[in-house]
Design a protein around this motif. Structure first.
Motif, PDB file in Angstrom:
ATOM      1  N   ASN A 122     -13.680   0.019   2.804  1.00 52.24           N
ATOM      2  CA  ASN A 122     -12.409   0.228   3.489  1.00 52.24           C
ATOM      3  C   ASN A 122     -12.322   1.625   4.068  1.00 52.24           C
ATOM      4  O   ASN A 122     -11.825   1.830   5.169  1.00 52.24           O
ATOM      5  CB  ASN A 122     -11.244  -0.002   2.522  1.00 52.24           C
ATOM      6  N   VAL A 147     -13.376  -0.403  -1.791  1.00 50.01           N
ATOM      7  CA  VAL A 147     -12.623   0.744  -1.280  1.00 50.01           C
ATOM      8  C   VAL A 147     -13.528   1.653  -0.464  1.00 50.01           C
ATOM      9  O   VAL A 147     -13.098   2.265   0.513  1.00 50.01           O
ATOM     10  CB  VAL A 147     -11.951   1.538  -2.425  1.00 50.01           C
ATOM     11  N   ARG A 183       1.571   4.235  -2.701  1.00 51.05           N
ATOM     12  CA  ARG A 183       1.189   5.612  -2.351  1.00 51.05           C
ATOM     13  C   ARG A 183       2.380   6.556  -2.488  1.00 51.05           C
ATOM     14  O   ARG A 183       2.248   7.667  -3.012  1.00 51.05           O
ATOM     15  CB  ARG A 183       0.638   5.648  -0.930  1.00 51.05           C
ATOM     16  N   SER A 223      -6.717  -0.362  -7.217  1.00 48.65           N
ATOM     17  CA  SER A 223      -6.537  -0.891  -5.876  1.00 48.65           C
ATOM     18  C   SER A 223      -7.843  -0.803  -5.107  1.00 48.65           C
ATOM     19  O   SER A 223      -8.695   0.034  -5.408  1.00 48.65           O
ATOM     20  CB  SER A 223      -5.450  -0.088  -5.142  1.00 48.65           C
ATOM     21  N   GLU A 224      -8.001  -1.654  -4.122  1.00 49.79           N
ATOM     22  CA  GLU A 224      -9.141  -1.573  -3.213  1.00 49.79           C
ATOM     23  C   GLU A 224      -8.726  -0.918  -1.896  1.00 49.79           C
ATOM     24  O   GLU A 224      -9.494  -0.894  -0.939  1.00 49.79           O
ATOM     25  CB  GLU A 224      -9.705  -2.980  -2.937  1.00 49.79           C
ATOM     26  N   GLU A 225      -7.500  -0.405  -1.856  1.00 51.41           N
ATOM     27  CA  GLU A 225      -6.975   0.174  -0.627  1.00 51.41           C
ATOM     28  C   GLU A 225      -7.313   1.665  -0.532  1.00 51.41           C
ATOM     29  O   GLU A 225      -7.013   2.442  -1.435  1.00 51.41           O
ATOM     30  CB  GLU A 225      -5.458  -0.017  -0.550  1.00 51.41           C
ATOM     31  N   TYR A 226      -7.900   2.045   0.570  1.00 53.67           N
ATOM     32  CA  TYR A 226      -8.324   3.422   0.802  1.00 53.67           C
ATOM     33  C   TYR A 226      -7.181   4.420   0.623  1.00 53.67           C
ATOM     34  O   TYR A 226      -7.325   5.439  -0.056  1.00 53.67           O
ATOM     35  CB  TYR A 226      -8.910   3.529   2.211  1.00 53.67           C
ATOM     36  N   TYR A 227      -6.030   4.134   1.226  1.00 51.52           N
ATOM     37  CA  TYR A 227      -4.935   5.103   1.221  1.00 51.52           C
ATOM     38  C   TYR A 227      -4.215   5.186  -0.125  1.00 51.52           C
ATOM     39  O   TYR A 227      -3.526   6.170  -0.391  1.00 51.52           O
ATOM     40  CB  TYR A 227      -3.953   4.812   2.364  1.00 51.52           C
ATOM     41  N   VAL A 233       0.805  -1.217   0.000  1.00 50.35           N
ATOM     42  CA  VAL A 233       0.000   0.000   0.000  1.00 50.35           C
ATOM     43  C   VAL A 233       0.843   1.273   0.000  1.00 50.35           C
ATOM     44  O   VAL A 233       0.644   2.176  -0.826  1.00 50.35           O
ATOM     45  CB  VAL A 233      -0.953   0.021   1.216  1.00 50.35           C
TER      46      VAL A 233
END
Length: 248
Positions: free
Chosen positions: A238, A235, A133, A161-165, A129
């Motif tokens: 998330n 996301v 970023r 991506s499914e990652e919030y950040y 992640v």
């Protein structure tokens, strides 16, 4: 406790530690010493001149969040490009939150943009992640002004991506790109080139920016994507979980 940790605890602000822990979900509360960033920056400027600084930069992983923040600040001061890249890539796998990721801003990068671009492309494709970023953040910091090329937008647009950040950084990147390079960037919004959540977050952040004209903001509002509740992406979930952890 090491001698360095003793010095860090001497700068402790427990109230700030509690505040920072709420802003940095997923990081154990007990890992926060509580050193305000301006104080830590001043310490880093002095510590980088010490012989023990080099030893510290090779001691991974660290025990405390504040040690990781210090590590990021020290890397930012490294003047040799190759050494800076080596230390950055050694440290990135240990970065576990947005604050440590975002505080890293190596000054030497500005003098090596040709070589740096290849690194950015690699970092942005990472499944980690905060490596991903950091790649997007570095692209935003160095390639949206006089060195801008329209093709650079594709680096961030291709991130899925499914990652919030990660997605928050993509949105931040495109909101900044809209402010600095409107003509080249607006087709990515008009053509729905970003994932729906990231698309809408980009518009939100751009509308909040003082660098976007009132006319541009009005146009951006017409480009928002309506997402049905049952079509919310992972996301979105998330991000909701992240906000919930922050408010606890």
């Amino acid at each position: 406790m090491t001698s360095l940790q003793e010095r860090l605890f001497a700068m402790q602000d427990k109230q700030y530690a509690a505040f920072q822990a709420k802003l940095t979900p997923g990081v154990p509360v007990e890992s926060f010493i509580g050193i305000r960033v301006p104080v830590l920056r001043k310490f880093a400027k002095e510590f980088t001149k010490k012989a023990e600084c080099k030893e510290f930069l090779h001691q991974l992983p660290h025990e405390y969040y504040d040690e990781n923040m210090l590590h990021g600040l020290l890397i930012s001061e490294v003047k040799d490009y190759e050494e800076c890249i080596r230390l950055t890539e050694k440290f990135l796998p240990f970065v576990d939150n947005w604050a440590v990721c975002d505080i890293m801003s190596p000054k030497v990068f500005a003098k090596h943009k040709k070589e740096l671009l290849a690194k950015i492309k690699t970092w942005s494709k990472s499944s980690h992640v905060y490596t991903c970023r950091f790649g997007i953040k570095t692209l935003m910091s160095h390639y949206l002004d006089k060195d801008f090329k329209a093709e650079y937008l594709e680096i961030s647009a291709s991130v899925r991506s499914e990652e919030y950040y990660v997605n928050m950084m993509v949105a931040w990147f495109f909101a900044t790109a809209l402010a600095k390079q409107w003509d080249a960037t607006i087709p990515y919004i008009e053509q729905n080139r970003l994932a729906p959540w990231t698309h809408n977050k980009t518009i939100q952040k751009a509308i909040e920016s003082y660098r976007i004209t009132p006319e541009q903001k009005e146009y951006l509002r017409t480009l928002k994507i309506l997402v049905k509740p049952n079509e919310r992406s992972q996301v979105y979930l998330n991000s909701a979980m992240a906000r919930k952890r922050v408010t606890k």
